[in-house]
Each structure stands twice: as C-alpha cells, then as structure tokens.
Write a protein that holds these residues in place. Structure first.
Motif, PDB file in Angstrom:
ATOM      1  N   GLU A   1       0.397  -1.413   0.040  1.00  0.00           N
ATOM      2  CA  GLU A   1       0.094  -0.348   0.246  1.00  0.00           C
ATOM      3  C   GLU A   1       0.589   1.427  -0.311  1.00  0.00           C
ATOM      4  O   GLU A   1       0.168   2.729   0.057  1.00  0.00           O
ATOM      5  CB  GLU A   1      -1.000   0.098   1.296  1.00  0.00           C
ATOM      6  CG  GLU A   1      -0.361  -0.334   2.361  1.00  0.00           C
ATOM      7  CD  GLU A   1      -0.370  -1.333   3.121  1.00  0.00           C
ATOM      8  OE1 GLU A   1       0.304  -2.200   2.376  1.00  0.00           O
ATOM      9  OE2 GLU A   1      -0.119  -1.587   4.350  1.00  0.00           O
ATOM     10  N   PHE A   2       2.740   1.198   0.562  1.00  0.00           N
ATOM     11  CA  PHE A   2       2.862   2.158   0.399  1.00  0.00           C
ATOM     12  C   PHE A   2       4.222   2.356  -0.868  1.00  0.00           C
ATOM     13  O   PHE A   2       4.767   3.152  -0.868  1.00  0.00           O
ATOM     14  CB  PHE A   2       3.656   2.257   1.912  1.00  0.00           C
ATOM     15  CG  PHE A   2       2.915   2.470   2.624  1.00  0.00           C
ATOM     16  CD1 PHE A   2       1.893   3.354   2.688  1.00  0.00           C
ATOM     17  CD2 PHE A   2       3.041   1.930   3.973  1.00  0.00           C
ATOM     18  CE1 PHE A   2       1.012   3.152   4.214  1.00  0.00           C
ATOM     19  CE2 PHE A   2       2.256   2.072   5.540  1.00  0.00           C
ATOM     20  CZ  PHE A   2       0.794   2.168   4.941  1.00  0.00           C
ATOM     21  N   GLN A   3       4.106   1.795  -1.972  1.00  0.00           N
ATOM     22  CA  GLN A   3       5.032   1.649  -2.753  1.00  0.00           C
ATOM     23  C   GLN A   3       5.213   1.885  -3.409  1.00  0.00           C
ATOM     24  O   GLN A   3       5.933   2.932  -4.297  1.00  0.00           O
ATOM     25  CB  GLN A   3       4.849   0.078  -3.177  1.00  0.00           C
ATOM     26  CG  GLN A   3       5.326  -1.467  -2.614  1.00  0.00           C
ATOM     27  CD  GLN A   3       5.195  -2.798  -3.061  1.00  0.00           C
ATOM     28  OE1 GLN A   3       5.172  -2.566  -4.189  1.00  0.00           O
ATOM     29  NE2 GLN A   3       6.125  -3.816  -2.990  1.00  0.00           N
ATOM     30  N   ALA A   4       4.376   3.120  -4.275  1.00  0.00           N
ATOM     31  CA  ALA A   4       4.446   4.469  -5.051  1.00  0.00           C
ATOM     32  C   ALA A   4       5.048   5.019  -4.984  1.00  0.00           C
ATOM     33  O   ALA A   4       5.155   5.681  -5.501  1.00  0.00           O
ATOM     34  CB  ALA A   4       2.448   4.617  -5.160  1.00  0.00           C
ATOM     35  N   PHE A   5       5.167   5.132  -3.203  1.00  0.00           N
ATOM     36  CA  PHE A   5       6.426   6.309  -2.555  1.00  0.00           C
ATOM     37  C   PHE A   5       8.226   6.217  -3.480  1.00  0.00           C
ATOM     38  O   PHE A   5       8.270   6.764  -3.771  1.00  0.00           O
ATOM     39  CB  PHE A   5       6.081   6.686  -1.379  1.00  0.00           C
ATOM     40  CG  PHE A   5       4.998   6.979  -0.630  1.00  0.00           C
ATOM     41  CD1 PHE A   5       4.296   8.192  -1.485  1.00  0.00           C
ATOM     42  CD2 PHE A   5       4.554   6.463   0.445  1.00  0.00           C
ATOM     43  CE1 PHE A   5       3.274   9.102  -0.571  1.00  0.00           C
ATOM     44  CE2 PHE A   5       3.501   6.930   1.294  1.00  0.00           C
ATOM     45  CZ  PHE A   5       2.610   8.096   0.463  1.00  0.00           C
ATOM     46  N   ALA A   6       8.060   4.818  -3.188  1.00  0.00           N
ATOM     47  CA  ALA A   6       9.374   3.933  -3.694  1.00  0.00           C
ATOM     48  C   ALA A   6       9.136   4.037  -5.299  1.00  0.00           C
ATOM     49  O   ALA A   6      10.169   4.350  -5.203  1.00  0.00           O
ATOM     50  CB  ALA A   6       9.629   2.484  -2.966  1.00  0.00           C
ATOM     51  N   GLU A   7       8.271   3.249  -6.086  1.00  0.00           N
ATOM     52  CA  GLU A   7       8.869   4.052  -7.553  1.00  0.00           C
ATOM     53  C   GLU A   7       8.714   4.834  -7.773  1.00  0.00           C
ATOM     54  O   GLU A   7       9.194   5.172  -8.957  1.00  0.00           O
ATOM     55  CB  GLU A   7       6.683   3.235  -7.991  1.00  0.00           C
ATOM     56  CG  GLU A   7       7.242   3.032  -9.661  1.00  0.00           C
ATOM     57  CD  GLU A   7       5.720   2.632  -9.549  1.00  0.00           C
ATOM     58  OE1 GLU A   7       5.314   2.613 -11.235  1.00  0.00           O
ATOM     59  OE2 GLU A   7       5.245   2.241  -9.448  1.00  0.00           O
TER      60      GLU A   7
ATOM     61  N   ALA B   1      -2.048   6.818  -7.433  1.00  0.00           N
ATOM     62  CA  ALA B   1      -1.203   5.767  -6.782  1.00  0.00           C
ATOM     63  C   ALA B   1      -0.714   6.373  -5.942  1.00  0.00           C
ATOM     64  O   ALA B   1      -0.768   5.879  -4.553  1.00  0.00           O
ATOM     65  CB  ALA B   1      -0.469   5.214  -7.083  1.00  0.00           C
ATOM     66  N   VAL B   2      -0.315   7.470  -5.647  1.00  0.00           N
ATOM     67  CA  VAL B   2       0.035   8.285  -4.506  1.00  0.00           C
ATOM     68  C   VAL B   2      -0.674   8.898  -3.536  1.00  0.00           C
ATOM     69  O   VAL B   2      -0.284   8.684  -2.041  1.00  0.00           O
ATOM     70  CB  VAL B   2       1.694   9.437  -4.463  1.00  0.00           C
ATOM     71  CG1 VAL B   2       2.010  10.356  -3.692  1.00  0.00           C
ATOM     72  CG2 VAL B   2       2.884   8.664  -5.578  1.00  0.00           C
TER      73      VAL B   2
END
Length: 155
Positions: free
Chosen positions: A90-96, A135-136
């Motif tokens: 659920e938080f991977q958008a930040f890393a992407e 997503a973010v």
C-alpha cells in the motif's frame, strides 16, 4: 613469609579487588545509562519521523506539496520508522516515484543545468507525477489510515 607480610598482601589484594569491583560496578551503571539514553533517542527519532510523516501525507492529500517531493519525503520517513514499511504494497507508490525520479537534479545541481536541460527534467518529472498521482494519493491515504491505528500499526 611471615604472617604479617601475608596479612598485608591479603589486605592489599582485597583492596585491589574491592577497587576493581567498584570500578566494574560504575562501568556497568554507565553502560545501562547510555543504553537507556540510546533507546530514548531512538524512540524520540521515531516519534519525530511519525509526526513529520503525518504532516507530509496531509500535505499530499491536500495537494499542498508536489507528488515527487512528497513521495521522496514519505519514503525516507517510512524507512526511518521501519525499513520494511516502504516495502508494504500500500506504500510502494512512494518508492516507485523515488526510483523513477532519483536521477533528476535538485537544488544547486539543478541550477547548473541549462534551461533546455531543466525543461526536459521538468517535463519528465511532470509526466511521472501525472501518471503516479492517483497511486501516491492512495498511498498517502493508506498512511493516514495506518497511523490512525496507533502504536499497533507498526507490527
């Protein structure tokens, strides 16, 4: 060896042992004090990171901060709190967003770019932001929901 010399040596030995024991005790107290201080500092750093995370995700949801900047900050803050948090689905958008924009220049390096290079980087950043915005924002909302769970949320 006379009994007087033996008693004197025994007394000296006992004093040395007592002195070393006292020194060992004081060292042990110092180690405990430093460990307590370290734990307190880690807790304070984690609490500060969580508070900063609250501010950043709130600004993201209210669209008061750029998607790129907010994503970078959220990724770093999540990693400070717990390195595994940034890897949650659920938080991977930040890393992407971070991985897709980390090559772009910032601060003084950006100022050294020619206007054409700066425009090219801005265009690339805006494309990533447009694509990743939903997503973010969903990830920011997920952080808000995760934070609402309180101290149980870390595990």
């Amino acid at each position: 060896m006379s009994s007087t010399v033996a008693l004197l040596l025994l007394a000296v030995a006992l004093m040395v042992i007592a002195g070393l024991g006292g020194y060992a005790y004081s060292l042990r107290k110092e180690v405990k004090r430093r460990e307590a201080f370290r734990i307190e500092e880690e807790q304070r750093a984690q609490q500060n990171s969580l508070e900063n995370l609250d501010y950043v995700v709130s600004a993201l949801v209210q669209e008061q901060v750029d998607i790129t900047e907010g994503s970078w900050r959220c990724k770093v803050l999540l990693e400070i709190v717990d390195p595994g948090l940034a890897e949650r689905p659920e938080f991977q958008a930040f890393a992407e967003v971070y991985s897709r924009t980390r090559h772009l220049k910032t601060h003084s390096a950006r100022k050294q770019l020619t206007p054409r290079e700066r425009m090219r980087e801005d265009k690339e950043r805006l494309e990533v932001e447009a694509e990743m915005r939903p997503a973010v924002l969903a990830a920011a909302t997920a952080v808000i929901q995760w934070r609402a769970k309180g101290s149980k949320a870390l595990h």
